[in-house]
Design a protein around this motif. Structure first.
Motif, short mmCIF file in Angstrom:
data_model
loop_
_atom_site.label_atom_id
_atom_site.label_comp_id
_atom_site.label_asym_id
_atom_site.label_seq_id
_atom_site.Cartn_x
_atom_site.Cartn_y
_atom_site.Cartn_z
N PRO A 17 11.20 7.99 8.82
CA PRO A 17 12.08 8.25 7.79
C PRO A 17 12.39 6.81 7.01
O PRO A 17 12.51 5.77 7.92
CB PRO A 17 13.41 8.86 8.06
CG PRO A 17 13.49 8.67 9.47
CD PRO A 17 11.87 8.51 9.88
N SER A 18 12.70 6.51 5.78
CA SER A 18 12.63 5.21 5.14
C SER A 18 14.30 4.87 5.58
O SER A 18 15.15 5.66 5.38
CB SER A 18 12.70 5.16 3.50
OG SER A 18 13.61 6.09 2.93
N GLU B 167 0.88 -1.27 0.03
CA GLU B 167 -0.09 -0.19 0.01
C GLU B 167 0.87 1.35 0.07
O GLU B 167 1.72 1.39 1.05
CB GLU B 167 -0.65 -0.05 1.13
CG GLU B 167 -2.10 0.86 1.16
CD GLU B 167 -3.30 0.68 2.12
OE1 GLU B 167 -2.96 -0.37 2.83
OE2 GLU B 167 -4.10 1.37 2.05
N TYR B 168 0.92 1.83 -1.00
CA TYR B 168 1.30 3.34 -1.01
C TYR B 168 0.63 4.47 -0.78
O TYR B 168 -0.62 4.52 -1.09
CB TYR B 168 2.14 3.68 -2.57
CG TYR B 168 3.21 2.48 -3.00
CD1 TYR B 168 4.52 2.75 -2.90
CD2 TYR B 168 2.72 1.06 -3.26
CE1 TYR B 168 5.45 1.72 -3.09
CE2 TYR B 168 3.78 0.22 -3.56
CZ TYR B 168 5.05 0.60 -3.61
OH TYR B 168 6.02 -0.54 -3.77
N GLY B 169 1.26 5.76 -0.50
CA GLY B 169 0.34 6.77 -0.32
C GLY B 169 0.80 7.96 -1.16
O GLY B 169 2.17 8.26 -1.07
N LYS C 199 9.22 9.26 0.50
CA LYS C 199 9.19 10.20 1.57
C LYS C 199 9.51 9.80 3.01
O LYS C 199 10.11 10.25 3.87
CB LYS C 199 7.91 11.06 1.38
CG LYS C 199 7.80 12.22 2.56
CD LYS C 199 6.53 12.85 2.51
CE LYS C 199 6.18 13.99 1.77
NZ LYS C 199 4.76 14.32 1.51
N GLY C 200 8.72 8.59 3.19
CA GLY C 200 8.84 7.96 4.54
C GLY C 200 8.00 6.67 4.59
O GLY C 200 7.21 6.51 3.65
N LEU C 201 8.00 6.34 5.78
CA LEU C 201 6.96 4.86 6.06
C LEU C 201 6.15 5.50 7.12
O LEU C 201 6.34 6.04 8.08
CB LEU C 201 7.82 3.76 6.39
CG LEU C 201 8.98 3.36 5.42
CD1 LEU C 201 9.67 2.24 6.24
CD2 LEU C 201 8.22 2.80 4.23
N MET D 33 1.58 -0.92 7.11
CA MET D 33 2.73 -0.31 6.83
C MET D 33 2.20 0.62 5.67
O MET D 33 1.79 -0.01 4.63
CB MET D 33 3.86 -0.72 6.60
CG MET D 33 4.98 0.05 6.62
SD MET D 33 6.55 -0.72 6.19
CE MET D 33 6.38 -1.26 4.35
N LEU D 34 2.27 1.79 5.34
CA LEU D 34 2.07 2.53 4.42
C LEU D 34 3.67 3.18 3.71
O LEU D 34 4.29 3.45 4.76
CB LEU D 34 1.17 3.83 4.52
CG LEU D 34 0.05 3.63 5.01
CD1 LEU D 34 -0.80 5.03 5.44
CD2 LEU D 34 -0.95 2.58 4.12
#
Lengths: 171, 691
Positions: A125-126, A31-33, A139-141, A148-149
């Motif tokens: 942060p990733s 899942e991406y945002g 951008k980050g998690l 988890m997005l």
């Protein structure tokens, strides 16, 4: 428009200034945002006209009410296995900011999922995967409801895009 | 409250530039010995409104500069001053200088102060000399109280007036004081708004403004001071005499010395405001240029009518939709036809809005011809016709430079010196015709001179020297004339700043070609030459040939297509395996397979099965191998760059009737692409062999 303005205008969404809203979509089970304020529209997949001599992930261009909008296949952009488009395949049309202009680009994803509020604290942060993995557009998690997005920095998606285009053009 | 006055800057500049154009064209037609009162009035009015405008926007240097100009014009207007030809030329350079000052003010760039000053001084001198003679005359005559006379014998005072905050509480009103000053002479005022507080801290009973006033008056310092008598303790006041130049016999040298000092003082005073403006303008300046367009009200009215009709048709159609009955199919068809007609009319009329008469472009030529013929010592009469012919604003902007180049070329190379003309039995004055007219969907612009014509032998020789052709080649006259458009070609024996750098004609041709147009030259020795430019009316729409390769549809601009033909395999020759040539009568042209260059599927790779579209760009012919020809139609050009980037081989895209997108091919870019791929193939083939 930023969240606190929305709040003042009394639209009644339960957000404070540290919270951003993200539209999420599915891509190969993950899942991406993306920042919801950048989403221009969501539409079903229609066939696009190919542009010759462009990288594979540029699916072509589409007519969006009179403007020509390039379509990026996000699966192949992320070097994932491609699948055939089905009736749930959707195109998320996003506004991308580059240095001097704003571009409208469509992204083909498997399906649209949900809208989440993510506060600054939730944003992690990733991790650094080393130079072998490209994470410049992450951008980050964030963890929301035990899920988890992966939040995307869409402006950098196109930065990296242009670099790849150029190297592809010069063979 | 701070009024953001900068929002009106655009209008001010636009109007000022228009004013300058009026001044210029009137000046060019002005007969110095017997000036027409109406044209002097026009020039005066234009100068006056520039002065007024620049004053209210705080462009003080423009105000001061225009002021001198205005004073001179006012004297001419009231017959106090006789113009001579030199002064008309001075006025023309004043117009140029003003244009530069305005451009600089708009873009926030710097101007050449020395030049401004020298023209300023020259204007002063023209005024000064005159007033000297006038003063002598005055000794005999009784002084009449003409306004302009007062100005002529007047002094210029710079008054800086910065009242304290509590000025209003003392019962004084600056407005009344200014009115009083105005009675003394001509008053120009510039308010300084910099001390204005934000709106919520604003107290209506306090005075936040200060003023820089320029007063031209006969009155002395005492009289001016008197006006401020009541407020002397409640303000900062400085009264300086700006200009020593006077009606009495003050020597001009003094005036020249005094001017720079006062100008400097002036500059330092208003600097903070100007700087702020500059910074703001610089930011906006880059893409601020002429984004507005003036449209005749009748065109707008026509559009409104049309939209009205469209709405009626729409409501009619939706009514059919609600209660649809197969019996009404006839009416529905009728409605659809009406809709089609409405849409087409609407499209044509919207295009009309972008159309401007070509006089916008032609207007600069009287000046150009005037200046150039003076410089070269030639006598030339310029005739314009078809100035009302309309074309698209973008096309107009881009055709300006090529036109200037062609006109310069005709003046420099075409028309001979007066004695040569007389010797050739032609009238002393040469004629240069600029014609514009519509022909089909194109606009045609002709530049006709009655000069010597192109020198065939010299062009031929030059082309041989430059290695463009072989000495034994047999070329028709037209082919030889075409050679002047080749790169690096110039036959001017002497390189001048008018033309002859040899970068001219090929650039002209390329620019016109980029607009989708063509340029031709016809010439007859001793009689003159004619340059003909043919341009599409608009860049927004083009006539295209739809073609099909596999499942893809592409559009080739009709203007690039020479012919389309069924291929005959016997005429095809392969060279080094990869390059295919097709024999078209006497020519061999490379075959460009669209499917391979675009890397897409096609129906059949056999040349016999498809069609060859012969297209030309930049003098190179190619045969495009396609599967099928479809319809010819007008297409609306959409940019690919807006949301993506430039794509090699394409000039843009369009939306077809069924809503799908089709690419528009750009032949010159395709040729480049073809060459690149051919090179790439050859080099990789060689690499393979080496391996």
């Amino acid at each position: 428009m930023n969240p606190e303005v929305r709040d003042e205008s009394g639209i009644g969404l339960d957000v404070d200034e540290n919270v951003n809203q993200f539209l999420t979509f599915m891509l190969a089970g993950e899942e991406y945002g993306v920042d919801i304020l950048r989403v221009q529209e969501i539409k079903g997949w229609e066939s696009a006209t190919e542009i010759p001599n462009t990288p594979d992930y540029i699916q072509g261009v589409m007519n969006l009410r009179g403007t020509i909008v390039p379509i990026v296949d996000l699966r192949s952009r992320f070097e994932l296995e491609r699948i055939d488009y089905s009736n749930t395949t959707v195109v998320i049309v996003l506004k991308i900011k580059t240095d001097d202009s704003e571009k409208t680009i469509g992204f083909v994803v498997d399906a649209v999922s949900d809208v989440y509020n993510v506060s600054e604290e939730q944003l992690k942060p990733s991790p650094d995967f080393g130079s072998g993995v490209s994470t410049e557009f992450v951008k980050g998690l964030a963890t929301v409801d035990e899920k988890m997005l992966i939040l995307l920095d869409i402006d950098h998606l196109i930065d990296a895009d242009i670099d790849i285009n150029q190297s592809a053009m010069t063979h | 409250m701070t009024i953001d006055i900068s929002q009106f800057h655009g209008v001010f500049f636009e109007e000022s530039f228009e004013g300058l154009e009026v001044m210029e064209s009137e000046l060019l037609e002005l007969d110095a010995s017997n000036p027409d009162t109406e044209s002097i009035n026009n020039i005066f009015r234009a100068a006056h409104s520039i002065k007024g405008g620049s004053g209210s926007f705080g462009f003080n240097d423009i105000t001061n500069f225009t002021h001198v100009l205005e004073t001179l014009l006012d004297e001419v207007r009231s017959d106090k001053h006789k113009l001579n030809q030199d002064e008309v030329n001075l006025l023309l350079s004043t117009v140029d200088c003003l244009r530069e000052m305005l451009t600089a003010a708009r873009d926030g760039t710097d101007i050449d102060q020395a030049q401004v000053k020298s023209i300023h001084d020259e204007l002063e001198r023209a005024l000064g000399n005159d007033s000297v003679t006038e003063a002598e005359a005055e000794e005999d005559n009784v002084v009449d109280d003409n306004d302009s006379e007062a100005i002529a014998s007047a002094l210029e005072w710079h008054v800086h007036f910065a009242p304290h905050l509590h000025l209003f509480q003392t019962g004084n009103d600056p407005l009344r004081m200014f009115r009083e000053l105005e009675e003394l002479g001509t008053l120009t005022s510039a308010a300084n708004l910099s001390k204005l507080p934000p709106f919520n801290k604003y107290d209506a009973e306090e005075c936040y403004l200060s003023w820089d006033l320029v007063l031209v008056t006969e009155a002395n310092e005492e009289q001016i001071k008197e006006v401020f008598e009541w407020v002397e303790d409640d303000c900062e006041l400085s009264i300086e005499q700006a200009n020593q130049q006077e009606a009495s016999n003050v020597v001009n040298v003094v005036a020249d010395k005094a001017a720079p000092i006062s100008e400097d003082a002036d500059a330092s005073k208003v600097e903070p405001i100007v700087d702020k403006k500059k910074a703001a303008d610089k930011k906006a300046g880059a893409n601020n240029e002429s984004t507005s367009i003036r449209v005749n009200i009748s065109k707008v009215d026509a559009l409104i009518n049309m939209v009205g009709e469209l709405v009626i048709t729409q409501s009619m159609l939706s009514q059919f939709g609600e209660e649809f009955d197969i019996k009404n199919i006839e009416k529905l068809n009728e409605g659809l036809k009406q809709l089609e007609r409405n849409t087409r009319e609407l499209q044509e009329n919207v295009m009309q809005i972008r159309m401007l008469p070509i006089s916008f472009s032609f207007n600069r030529f009287p000046r150009l011809v005037h200046d150039l013929s003076n410089k070269l010592g030639k006598k030339i009469e310029l005739k314009l016709s078809g100035e009302a012919t309309e074309l698209d604003k973008t096309v107009m902007e881009k055709i300006g430079d090529p036109l200037v180049h062609l006109v310069r070329n005709s003046i420099d190379h075409g028309i001979e010196m007066p004695d040569e003309r007389l010797a050739a039995g032609k009238p002393e004055t040469g004629t240069l015709n600029l014609n514009a007219y519509h022909e089909g969907g194109n606009i045609v612009i002709e530049i006709v001179d009655d000069g010597a014509g192109l020198n065939r032998d010299r062009i031929f020789q030059k082309a041989v020297d430059r290695g463009l052709i072989k000495a034994d080649e047999d070329l028709s006259d037209d082919k030889v004339n075409e050679l002047i458009f080749s790169a690096g070609f110039s036959t001017a024996e002497q390189v001048s700043d008018v033309s002859g750098r040899g970068v001219g004609m090929d650039v002209v041709k390329r620019n016109i070609h980029d607009l989708g147009g063509v340029v031709e030259v016809k010439s007859e020795a001793g009689k003159g030459s004619t340059f003909t430019i043919r341009l599409p009316l608009t860049l927004a729409i083009l006539d295209g040939q739809l073609i099909r390769v596999g499942t893809q549809t592409y559009i080739i601009p009709l203007i690039s297509i020479i012919e389309s033909l069924q291929t005959n395999i016997e005429n095809t020759k392969s060279i080094t395996g990869d390059v295919e040539l097709y024999r078209l009568r006497d020519d061999y042209i490379p075959v460009v397979r669209l499917h391979s260059i675009f890397n897409i599927a096609c129906d059949s790779a056999k040349l016999n099965d498809g069609l060859l579209v012969v297209a030309e760009a930049e003098g190179q012919k190619i045969g495009l191998f396609v599967d099928d020809l479809l319809a010819q139609q007008q297409v609306v050009i959409k940019s690919l760059e807006t949301n993506y980037k430039k794509v090699e081989g394409m000039s843009g895209a369009t939306i077809l009737g069924d809503g799908t997108v089709a690419m528009i091919l750009d032949i010159s870019s395709l040729i480049r692409l073809y060459r690149e791929q051919a090179e790439y193939k050859t080099s990789s083939a060689m690499n393979n062999q080496a391996a």
